[in-house]
Design a protein around this motif. Structure first.
Motif, short mmCIF file in Angstrom:
data_model
loop_
_atom_site.label_atom_id
_atom_site.label_comp_id
_atom_site.label_asym_id
_atom_site.label_seq_id
_atom_site.Cartn_x
_atom_site.Cartn_y
_atom_site.Cartn_z
N LYS A 29 0.83 -1.20 0.00
CA LYS A 29 0.00 0.00 0.00
C LYS A 29 0.87 1.26 0.00
O LYS A 29 0.50 2.28 -0.58
N GLY A 76 -5.56 3.69 -4.84
CA GLY A 76 -5.97 3.70 -3.44
C GLY A 76 -7.46 3.85 -3.24
O GLY A 76 -8.21 4.23 -4.14
N TYR A 126 -2.01 5.16 -9.46
CA TYR A 126 -2.52 5.15 -8.09
C TYR A 126 -3.85 4.41 -8.05
O TYR A 126 -4.75 4.69 -8.83
N LEU A 141 0.69 4.39 -2.64
CA LEU A 141 0.60 5.81 -2.27
C LEU A 141 1.77 6.59 -2.85
O LEU A 141 1.62 7.76 -3.22
N VAL A 150 -7.62 11.45 -1.99
CA VAL A 150 -6.35 11.27 -2.70
C VAL A 150 -6.62 10.83 -4.14
O VAL A 150 -5.98 11.31 -5.07
N ASP A 194 -8.74 5.84 -0.77
CA ASP A 194 -9.03 7.16 -0.23
C ASP A 194 -9.60 8.05 -1.33
O ASP A 194 -8.92 8.38 -2.30
#
Length: 225
Positions: free
Chosen positions: A100, A131, A129, A104, A136, A133
């Motif tokens: 992870k 992720g 990316y 990031l 982000v 989130d």
């Protein structure tokens, strides 16, 4: 065909399709082998996550904090390449690609390249990316759009600004990306879409910073319709 022959045929067909009831007994060894193989795969996966991925995740996170500090200070070269014995984001990705932390690092690395003016490298990293989130992820999409604007690829820029606005889904980032989207539409002489986008900011995000002078943008696009 005689009645006797017909009855015999039906009886044969019924016998052919009648469950025997002993499938498990006949295939017990095969079933045990399949179950055993599945259990073995589960055990291997758990062991892989616990004894290989987890320690690498901790190591990657611990090593990345210096690069994050350089990034916060806008020292882009050190953030990218590292300093002394501390790795930069590129090495984190190269050495810990399945963690992870490395995922990031793609975001940090992409924004560093964006600020350095290396727009294709920014796109290459930001689009990697993956992720969870949403903030982000939205910024990664928005940064990708910014890079495409700099490369004058306005079709892709508008696509990514729309994705960024949808992904953000909040009163801070969404109006920002909508305004940038409107500006891209104006650059493409698509004043109708620009006008609609600016009006969406006014109606849906009236308290945002972007809405404070949005009437000027609306007046400008309406004058061109």
């Amino acid at each position: 065909m005689s009645k006797t022959q017909a009855n015999t045929k039906v009886a044969v067909e019924e016998k052919s399709f009648k469950p025997t009831g002993n499938f498990v007994q006949e295939n017990q060894k095969s079933l045990l082998f399949i179950v055993g193989a599945i259990l073995a795969m589960v055990i291997v996966y758990i062991a892989y996550q616990k004894f290989y991925i987890a320690p690498r995740e901790i190591t990657a996170s611990n090593q990345m904090h210096v690069a994050q500090d350089f990034w916060a200070k806008k020292d882009w070269d050190k953030a990218i390449k590292g300093f002394d014995s501390y790795p930069g984001f590129q090495k984190i990705i190269d050495d810990y690609g399945n963690t992870k932390a490395a995922n990031l690092a793609y975001f940090y690395l992409g924004t560093a390249y964006l600020n350095k003016g290396e727009f294709q490298k920014a796109i290459d990293n930001l689009t990697n990316y993956r992720g969870d989130d949403s903030m982000v992820a939205a910024e990664a999409l928005g940064g990708t759009a910014d890079a495409y604007v700099e490369l004058k690829d306005y079709d892709k820029a508008s696509t990514y600004f729309k994705k960024a606005a949808d992904k953000a889904n909040n009163k801070f980032l969404t109006p920002l990306y909508l305004k940038k989207l409107g500006l891209v539409y104006e650059t493409q002489n698509d004043n109708k879409s620009a006008d609609e986008t600016y009006k969406k900011i006014k109606s849906d995000y009236p308290e945002s910073a972007e809405s404070q002078n949005i009437d000027e943008y609306i007046a400008r696009t309406e004058a061109k319709l």
